[in-house]
Design an enzyme around this catalytic site. Structure first.
Site, PDB file in Angstrom:
ATOM      1  N   THR A  11       0.823  -1.214   0.000  1.00 28.56           N
ATOM      2  CA  THR A  11       0.000   0.000   0.000  1.00 28.56           C
ATOM      3  C   THR A  11       0.857   1.263   0.000  1.00 28.56           C
ATOM      4  O   THR A  11       0.725   2.130  -0.868  1.00 28.56           O
ATOM      5  CB  THR A  11      -0.929  -0.009   1.237  1.00 28.56           C
ATOM      6  N   VAL A  12       1.769   1.379   0.974  1.00 32.05           N
ATOM      7  CA  VAL A  12       2.547   2.616   1.075  1.00 32.05           C
ATOM      8  C   VAL A  12       3.579   2.704  -0.051  1.00 32.05           C
ATOM      9  O   VAL A  12       3.760   3.767  -0.671  1.00 32.05           O
ATOM     10  CB  VAL A  12       3.218   2.743   2.471  1.00 32.05           C
ATOM     11  N   GLU A 123       9.465  10.232   8.970  1.00 37.11           N
ATOM     12  CA  GLU A 123       8.282  11.093   9.185  1.00 37.11           C
ATOM     13  C   GLU A 123       6.974  10.298   9.168  1.00 37.11           C
ATOM     14  O   GLU A 123       6.072  10.529   9.970  1.00 37.11           O
ATOM     15  CB  GLU A 123       8.245  12.171   8.083  1.00 37.11           C
ATOM     16  N   VAL A 126       4.807   8.186  12.233  1.00 36.10           N
ATOM     17  CA  VAL A 126       3.883   8.731  13.240  1.00 36.10           C
ATOM     18  C   VAL A 126       2.948   9.738  12.571  1.00 36.10           C
ATOM     19  O   VAL A 126       3.408  10.662  11.906  1.00 36.10           O
ATOM     20  CB  VAL A 126       4.643   9.450  14.392  1.00 36.10           C
ATOM     21  N   GLY A 181     -11.203  -1.307   4.905  1.00 39.16           N
ATOM     22  CA  GLY A 181      -9.751  -1.361   4.695  1.00 39.16           C
ATOM     23  C   GLY A 181      -8.989  -0.525   5.705  1.00 39.16           C
ATOM     24  O   GLY A 181      -7.791  -0.303   5.564  1.00 39.16           O
ATOM     25  N   GLU A 184      -6.730  -3.907  10.024  1.00 38.78           N
ATOM     26  CA  GLU A 184      -6.124  -5.142   9.519  1.00 38.78           C
ATOM     27  C   GLU A 184      -7.028  -6.324   9.854  1.00 38.78           C
ATOM     28  O   GLU A 184      -7.860  -6.240  10.760  1.00 38.78           O
ATOM     29  CB  GLU A 184      -4.775  -5.392  10.225  1.00 38.78           C
ATOM     30  N   ASP A 195       0.023   0.170  18.568  1.00 38.42           N
ATOM     31  CA  ASP A 195       0.405   1.104  17.504  1.00 38.42           C
ATOM     32  C   ASP A 195       0.568   2.541  18.037  1.00 38.42           C
ATOM     33  O   ASP A 195       1.639   3.141  17.870  1.00 38.42           O
ATOM     34  CB  ASP A 195      -0.634   1.017  16.366  1.00 38.42           C
ATOM     35  N   LYS A 199       4.039   4.890  18.584  1.00 39.67           N
ATOM     36  CA  LYS A 199       4.152   6.242  18.023  1.00 39.67           C
ATOM     37  C   LYS A 199       4.506   7.266  19.106  1.00 39.67           C
ATOM     38  O   LYS A 199       5.355   8.132  18.889  1.00 39.67           O
ATOM     39  CB  LYS A 199       2.845   6.617  17.314  1.00 39.67           C
ATOM     40  N   GLY A 296      -3.496   5.798   5.535  1.00 42.48           N
ATOM     41  CA  GLY A 296      -3.956   5.834   4.137  1.00 42.48           C
ATOM     42  C   GLY A 296      -2.774   5.912   3.191  1.00 42.48           C
ATOM     43  O   GLY A 296      -1.727   6.479   3.513  1.00 42.48           O
TER      44      GLY A 296
HETATM   45  N1  HSE Z   1      -3.167   1.309  11.634  1.00 42.08           N
HETATM   46  C1  HSE Z   1      -2.492   2.571  11.702  1.00 42.08           C
HETATM   47  C2  HSE Z   1      -3.511   3.631  12.100  1.00 42.08           C
HETATM   48  C3  HSE Z   1      -1.881   2.888  10.387  1.00 42.08           C
HETATM   49  O1  HSE Z   1      -4.704   3.351  12.004  1.00 42.08           O
HETATM   50  O2  HSE Z   1      -3.148   4.715  12.534  1.00 42.08           O
HETATM   51  C4  HSE Z   1      -1.000   4.095  10.376  1.00 42.08           C
HETATM   52  O3  HSE Z   1       0.054   3.976  11.281  1.00 42.08           O
END
Ligand code: HSE
Length: 417
Positions: A11-12, A123, A126, A181, A184, A195, A199, A296
């Site tokens: 994706t990224v 960058e 986070v 989407g 996960e 997550d 961060k 995204g």
């Molecule tokens: N799953 C993470 C979020 C993706 O929803 O923030 C981006 O780090």
């Protein structure tokens, strides 16, 4: 013209190639043209516009002296770590969105970059596309940052938003997020708070200049937040958000990740959907707020490309992020002060009031909650609030709250304000 390689065409990674393709003239006009020369992936992409750039062999990339910048968008801490280390040791700058790797090895990789006159920039790890790390690194370089407080996970913010707006329960909102989407298939890292915890650990490390370990940060996820909790928050004029925060009292980071009741006067209350926002309090500027898409494809890719431009414009030099491998001495997050919303059995109310000292009491009579919160009608039973009520404590530390709550059996749940 700087030739770059993209590691991982998911994706990224595909977003990085797309952003460079779409905005190449604009980027060139701003002083540094980028050309994607290789895309490393195990898969083939027949029919893809950039199919001819795909290689399965990392050696091709490392053998090409033209490659001075690599975008690592593979994720994980295995091959991504090995490739990143190897690139930096060869003087090739690396830009990444890989927060797991940054949190675990960011300080070490930054040191390797500094030793080989190249850069390790992250960058996109986070806040997705929000230039939060660059802001801490440059815009706020003359500021003593006192605290960071924010919504750093788009998936959970979307889930809470849908619970609040549509009266979906947690499981239904999660399912919807997966269908969209945003979440996960295995949503653990988001919903259990790993997550946002990673961060805030990265941001806190940058502020301290030392390593703040995410495993030292107390973390509560979202899976326990219910529509009842949201109803109580709503009755205070607020809502619930998953907040990652850290303050730096006495130079020691005190970080915590947890759901919180966010009241109407807090600008984070209107941060909805998959958006992220962070409030930074610093000594000269005071409060400043950063808002945007925290997840995204293109938003995240844009941040990776911004780093690639910075790396390509500083070849032979190191962009410093001021993060050393020394471990920061953490403060006690239990000393952080705040109020608590306590859901309690009515029978235990007197005892709770005498222990905590109630700053406010919320008591829904039958039907009242549904007037205040119509979206709950038909979702919660009429008598849902019959046997319980909630109180808001005066301000106290987490440690103090835990002591006072010990052994009080009528407590159903507590949520920080
Ligand atoms: N799953 C993470 C979020 C993706 O929803 O923030 C981006 O780090």
């Amino acid at each position: 013209m700087a030739a770059i390689a993209v590691l991982g065409y998911g994706t990224v990674g595909s977003g990085v190639v797309e952003v460079i393709g779409e905005n190449s003239e604009l980027i060139a006009g701003r002083g540094c043209s980028l050309e994607v020369k290789y895309i490393l992936d195990l898969r083939d992409f027949p029919g893809d516009k950039y199919e001819s750039l795909v290689t399965h062999d990392a050696e091709v990339i490392f053998a090409d002296p033209e490659i001075k910048v690599i975008c690592e968008t593979m994720g994980g801490t295995g091959a991504a770590y090995a490739f990143t280390k190897r690139a930096l040791e060869a003087g090739i700058s690396v830009c990444t969105s890989n927060k797991e790797l940054v949190e675990k090895h960011g300080a070490e990789l930054s040191a390797i970059a500094a030793g080989h006159s190249c850069s390790y920039l992250f960058e996109a790890s986070v806040g997705g596309g929000i230039p939060l790390i660059r802001t801490i690194r440059t815009g706020l370089v003359a500021e003593n940052i006192k605290s960071i407080y924010g919504i750093l996970n788009g998936t959970t913010n979307y889930i809470l938003y849908r619970m609040e707006e549509q009266g979906l329960d947690f499981a239904a909102a999660l399912k919807e997020a997966q269908e969209m989407g945003y979440a996960e298939k295995d949503p653990t890292a988001d919903i259990e708070g790993h997550d946002p915890c990673r961060k805030i650990a990265i941001l806190a490390s940058l502020v301290c200049g030392k390593k703040v370990d995410y495993s030292d940060i107390p973390m509560e996820g979202l899976s326990d937040v219910s529509l009842m909790d949201l109803a109580y928050a709503r009755s205070l004029g607020g809502t619930i958000k998953l907040i990652a925060m850290c303050d730096f009292e006495g130079g020691k980071p005190r970080a915590i990740v947890s759901p919180r009741v966010i009241l109407a006067d807090n600008p984070l209350k209107s941060v909805n959907d998959v958006f992220n926002a962070a409030l930074i309090d610093s000594d000269m500027l005071g409060l400043s707020m950063y808002y945007g898409k925290g997840a995204g494809k293109l938003a995240t890719a844009s941040a990776v490309v911004a780093d690639a431009v910075e790396c390509a414009s500083t070849i032979g030099k190191t962009v410093k992020c001021g993060w050393t491998e020394e471990k920061a001495e953490p403060g006690d997050p239990g000393e952080l002060k705040g109020q608590f919303l306590v859901r309690i059995k009515r029978s235990a109310l007197k005892e709770a009031e005498s222990r905590f000292g109630a700053a406010g009491k919320i008591c829904f009579e039958k039907g009242e909650a549904f007037e205040k919160y119509p979206v709950l009608k038909g979702v919660l039973a009429e008598d849902a609030f019959d046997d319980e009520m909630a109180l808001v404590t005066p301000e106290m530390s987490g440690n103090e709250f835990t002591d006072k709550a010990a052994g009080l059996e009528g407590i159903i749940k507590s949520i920080r304000l």
